[in-house]
Write a protein that holds these residues in place. Structure first.
Motif: not given
Length: 467
Positions: A67, A91-92, A116, A122, A125-126, A134, A136, A138, A146
């Motif tokens: 993510i 994911c972005d 995603y 997000w 995804i989790c 995951i 992360n 971010t 998250i």
């Protein structure tokens, strides 16, 4: 003030959403009250059980959801070249970042990941049942929400630095990891740089004698980047409302591992001092035109240079500094002082030892010493790490080691207690600064378990097994 929606769009992160609640206001919260000098000396009641030395079920293949692809895109490059990894989902907020990561997967002979892009995706995804970890990558304020949600969904969590911005959120990570019995690791890559690993090995072998003091820093001139209209705006937002040291772990992490913090010793209290703020305002005046942030820069609270001094229960000391707004070369210092000698990394790697501690070793003798005490991880992975890259190769070593431990059911090199203790300096340093450098207690996130835990060993890479 930066518009909230523009911040989210520029952060390259998918979805703050309603889950975040008050978490999204951390960067915009007013600085701590002057009266808030004491941290929690009595830890909250443990809801689960200790995860010190946690061993989880081995995973034949570690299935990953990544993510945040501004930094996570580099992780796609590294992880897709590690055996036993499947990148299931990426994911972005920006489709071009997703497309770039898909191209990397294709280049490295990996199948395409699920994409995603929506602001709430997000969560999806989790919630997938085909993901184990995951990853992360971010902005700061989104690390904790998250990670908590990921662990609630049965996933291990790996978080960019710092893991959390407040003591309360540090405890939240600890409590959730203990409740779920899942790993929550902060991705402190500097612990895996070559010289840092060598000094860890040397310290464990007694080369420095008893290590009594360490120094670390994050000196990185980022004035221009803080004002760019891109993902780094969260740094700028923090500078508006907070002081102290917002980014302590790059310098602290390697020192903490060498000193056995949370593993035989722990950080007990700190005192912190910051200069006034000059760098951001001067840069804004000189480089921005017709921009409201020129006026706003007069009110930024984050001092240019922060110096935090930490004392451990066993009488060791640590000095950590932060400066991202002054014209200076990059440095993390990384200085180790023992009863038989010392080592320092910046501005160049130097070692001095008994019986001639007043002079540094010559180039030949130092190279021989570093070759002798090169960490087994560096020896085993060095060539590949330098080829793949990631801050000179340390990112690859970190990712490889994380995956290796998950695949074999071994404890991770950095526990959730490390993530919490190292990250807690963000808030605790600010508490001290606004109280005229008063001493502030550092919580014992292990709830006493540090007393019966041995320091992280030098890994035995014979047959590529955990030491």
């Amino acid at each position: 003030m930066i518009n909230r929606r523009h911040f989210l769009k520029s952060s390259l992160f998918v979805g703050a959403g309603t889950l975040l609640g008050e978490q999204t206001n951390i960067l915009n919260a007013q600085t701590v009250e002057v009266s808030s000098v004491c941290s929690e000396d009595v830890p909250p009641v443990r809801k689960g059980k200790s995860v010190m030395g946690l061993c989880c079920k081995p995973l034949d293949v570690v299935r990953i959801g990544i993510i945040g692809l501004r930094r996570g895109g580099r992780a796609v490059e590294r992880l897709s070249q590690i055996e036993g990894v499947e990148i299931v989902a990426i994911c972005d907020l920006l489709p071009e970042r997703v497309a770039a990561s898909q191209a990397v997967l294709k280049k490295n002979g990996r199948k395409q990941a699920m994409e995603y892009i929506g602001e709430e995706d997000w969560r999806k995804i989790c919630e997938r049942d085909d993901i184990d970890l995951i990853y992360n990558a971010t902005p700061w304020e989104l690390h904790v929400p998250i990670a908590l949600y990921a662990m609630d969904q049965g996933k291990h969590a790996a978080i960019e630095v710092p893991a959390a911005l407040t003591v309360k959120d540090c405890w939240a990570l600890v409590d959730k990891s203990e409740e779920t019995q899942l790993h929550c690791m902060m991705l402190e890559n500097c612990c895996y740089d070559f010289f840092e690993l060598a000094t860890l090995n040397m310290a464990r072998q007694g080369v420095f004698g008893e290590v009594i003091h360490g120094e670390g820093a994050y000196f990185h001139e980022l004035r221009g980047e803080k004002f760019l209209q891109n993902y780094k705006q969260w740094r700028l937002n923090f500078s508006i409302y907070h002081t102290g040291n917002p980014y302590p772990t790059h310098g602290l992490g390697p020192i903490a591992q060498i000193l056995g913090i949370n593993q035989g010793d722990r950080m007990e209290y700190l005192s912190s001092l910051s200069t006034d703020q000059y760098g951001l305002h001067n840069w804004a005046k000189a480089n921005l035109k017709d921009d409201e942030r020129i006026t706003a820069s007069e009110r930024y609270k984050l001092g240019d240079v922060n110096t935090t001094i930490i004392r451990t229960v066993k009488g060791k000391s640590i000095l950590i500094q932060h400066d991202t707004t002054s014209p200076r070369p990059y440095s993390r210092i990384h200085m180790i002082q023992g009863t038989k000698g010392m080592a320092v990394k910046y501005p160049e790697e130097k070692i001095a030892l008994e019986p001639k501690p007043h002079v540094f070793l010559n180039e030949t003798d130092q190279k021989a010493l570093l070759d002798k005490y090169a960490h087994p991880l560096s020896k085993y992975l060095g060539e590949m790490a330098r080829k793949v890259g990631g801050h000179g190769g340390m990112d690859y070593i970190m990712d490889w080691r994380l995956i290796y431990c998950l695949r074999n059911g071994y404890p991770l090199d950095q526990s959730v207690y490390d993530a919490a203790a190292w990250s807690s300096i963000v808030e605790l340093s600010e508490r001290s600064v606004v109280n005229r450098s008063a001493s502030v207690s550092i919580p014992d996130f292990t709830r006493g378990d540090w007393k019966d835990t041995s320091p992280w060993p030098v890994i035995d890479m014979k047959n590529v097994l955990h030491g």
